[in-house]
Write a protein that holds these residues in place. Structure first.
Motif, PDB file in Angstrom:
ATOM      1  N   ILE A  51       0.814  -1.216   0.000  1.00 12.05           N
ATOM      2  CA  ILE A  51       0.000   0.000   0.000  1.00 12.05           C
ATOM      3  C   ILE A  51       0.851   1.271   0.000  1.00 12.05           C
ATOM      4  O   ILE A  51       0.294   2.382   0.012  1.00 12.05           O
ATOM      5  CB  ILE A  51      -0.963   0.035   1.205  1.00 12.05           C
ATOM      6  CG1 ILE A  51      -0.184  -0.008   2.531  1.00 12.05           C
ATOM      7  CG2 ILE A  51      -1.976  -1.091   1.109  1.00 12.05           C
ATOM      8  CD1 ILE A  51      -1.055   0.265   3.747  1.00 12.05           C
ATOM      9  N   GLY A  52       2.167   1.149  -0.001  1.00  7.70           N
ATOM     10  CA  GLY A  52       3.022   2.328   0.000  1.00  7.70           C
ATOM     11  C   GLY A  52       4.479   1.928   0.120  1.00  7.70           C
ATOM     12  O   GLY A  52       4.833   0.744   0.037  1.00  7.70           O
ATOM     13  N   TYR A  53       5.331   2.934   0.356  1.00 12.07           N
ATOM     14  CA  TYR A  53       6.778   2.711   0.390  1.00 12.07           C
ATOM     15  C   TYR A  53       7.411   3.632   1.428  1.00 12.07           C
ATOM     16  O   TYR A  53       6.872   4.695   1.752  1.00 12.07           O
ATOM     17  CB  TYR A  53       7.399   2.981  -0.986  1.00 12.07           C
ATOM     18  CG  TYR A  53       6.769   2.167  -2.072  1.00 12.07           C
ATOM     19  CD1 TYR A  53       7.265   0.918  -2.430  1.00 12.07           C
ATOM     20  CD2 TYR A  53       5.641   2.637  -2.735  1.00 12.07           C
ATOM     21  CE1 TYR A  53       6.661   0.159  -3.409  1.00 12.07           C
ATOM     22  CE2 TYR A  53       5.023   1.884  -3.723  1.00 12.07           C
ATOM     23  CZ  TYR A  53       5.526   0.640  -4.052  1.00 12.07           C
ATOM     24  OH  TYR A  53       4.919  -0.106  -5.011  1.00 12.07           O
ATOM     25  N   GLN A  54       8.578   3.234   1.942  1.00 10.63           N
ATOM     26  CA  GLN A  54       9.292   4.014   2.939  1.00 10.63           C
ATOM     27  C   GLN A  54      10.765   4.081   2.574  1.00 10.63           C
ATOM     28  O   GLN A  54      11.354   3.090   2.158  1.00 10.63           O
ATOM     29  CB  GLN A  54       9.116   3.393   4.326  1.00 10.63           C
ATOM     30  CG  GLN A  54       9.691   4.230   5.455  1.00 10.63           C
ATOM     31  CD  GLN A  54      11.113   3.823   5.828  1.00 10.63           C
ATOM     32  OE1 GLN A  54      11.697   2.961   5.202  1.00 10.63           O
ATOM     33  NE2 GLN A  54      11.645   4.437   6.849  1.00 10.63           N
ATOM     34  N   LYS A  55      11.343   5.282   2.711  1.00  9.95           N
ATOM     35  CA  LYS A  55      12.772   5.452   2.434  1.00  9.95           C
ATOM     36  C   LYS A  55      13.359   6.395   3.475  1.00  9.95           C
ATOM     37  O   LYS A  55      12.760   7.417   3.817  1.00  9.95           O
ATOM     38  CB  LYS A  55      12.997   6.028   1.032  1.00  9.95           C
ATOM     39  CG  LYS A  55      14.480   6.254   0.707  1.00  9.95           C
ATOM     40  CD  LYS A  55      14.671   6.716  -0.719  1.00  9.95           C
ATOM     41  CE  LYS A  55      16.125   7.113  -0.989  1.00  9.95           C
ATOM     42  NZ  LYS A  55      17.057   5.980  -0.766  1.00  9.95           N
TER      43      LYS A  55
END
Length: 211
Positions: A51-55
């Motif tokens: 449902i999304g991404y993290q960096k």
């Protein structure tokens, strides 16, 4: 998985019944162009999809939605972030913060929690992609019931939104081909989707391994 194109352009159109989703279809990833390639996917165990991404960059953590929008925070997700073997964060379901294990697709993951507002925002973008369901001609509808051919509807919609759009290979008016790279279970593919714009009906779709 390549198949010859066989359609007239005048096929009847049918709605997709999400309850007919095949088991063991695989974990799909189609990230928008604005999402860095090294951003870690956020997997929602309740929705059974990314449902999304993290960096993280210099202590600043960016969360990306499925349509590429960004929220910025200096506070990390409540889970260890440095294990190079962890390729997904887990949200919801039975996963607990910091607990490592495998997704249903056998992908290594670490339990993580999100702030309620962030999780709500990520899920809202997913649901927004599903508000206008795609319709399917008989043959692609049959493929949607086959675990070896199935592609989640939100992945098809993302490819239509972000993919390269070209005229129908057979020159029929009002029909367009959309192509964009995707991943399934960590392997790279090119997904192509042929759509009749007048009623948003998929006439053909297939994903082919990228060399």
């Amino acid at each position: 998985m390549s198949t010859p194109l066989s359609y007239t352009g005048d096929e009847p159109s049918f709605a997709w019944d999400a309850t007919r989703k095949p088991r063991a279809a695989g974990l799909f990833d189609m990230r928008p162009p604005s999402v860095p390639i090294d951003a870690k996917p956020i997997y929602d165990a309740d929705l059974d999809c990314i449902i999304g991404y993290q960096k993280e960059n210099a202590g600043v953590f960016r969360i990306y939605t499925l349509d590429g929008d960004i929220s910025v925070s200096e506070k990390p997700l409540e889970a260890p972030l440095l294990d190079p073997l962890d390729v997904l964060f887990m949200v919801g379901g039975i996963w607990r913060v910091g607990v490592r294990g495998l997704t249903d697709w056998g992908v290594k993951a670490v339990g993580a929690s999100l702030e309620r507002a962030t999780l709500f925002g990520l899920r809202s973008r997913y649901y927004a992609l599903m508000q206008r369901p795609l319709r399917f001609a008989p043959k692609p509808l049959m493929h949607m019931k086959n675990s070896g051919r199935y592609v989640p509807v939100h992945i098809l919609r993302l490819v239509i939104k972000y993919g390269e759009r070209t005229p129908d290979p057979r020159g029929k008016a009002g029909i367009f081909m959309y192509t964009h790279p995707i991943a399934r279970d960590g392997k790279a593919y090119m997904l192509e989707v042929l759509v009749r714009d007048s009623d948003y009906t998929v006439l053909h779709f297939v994903y082919k391994p990228l060399q």
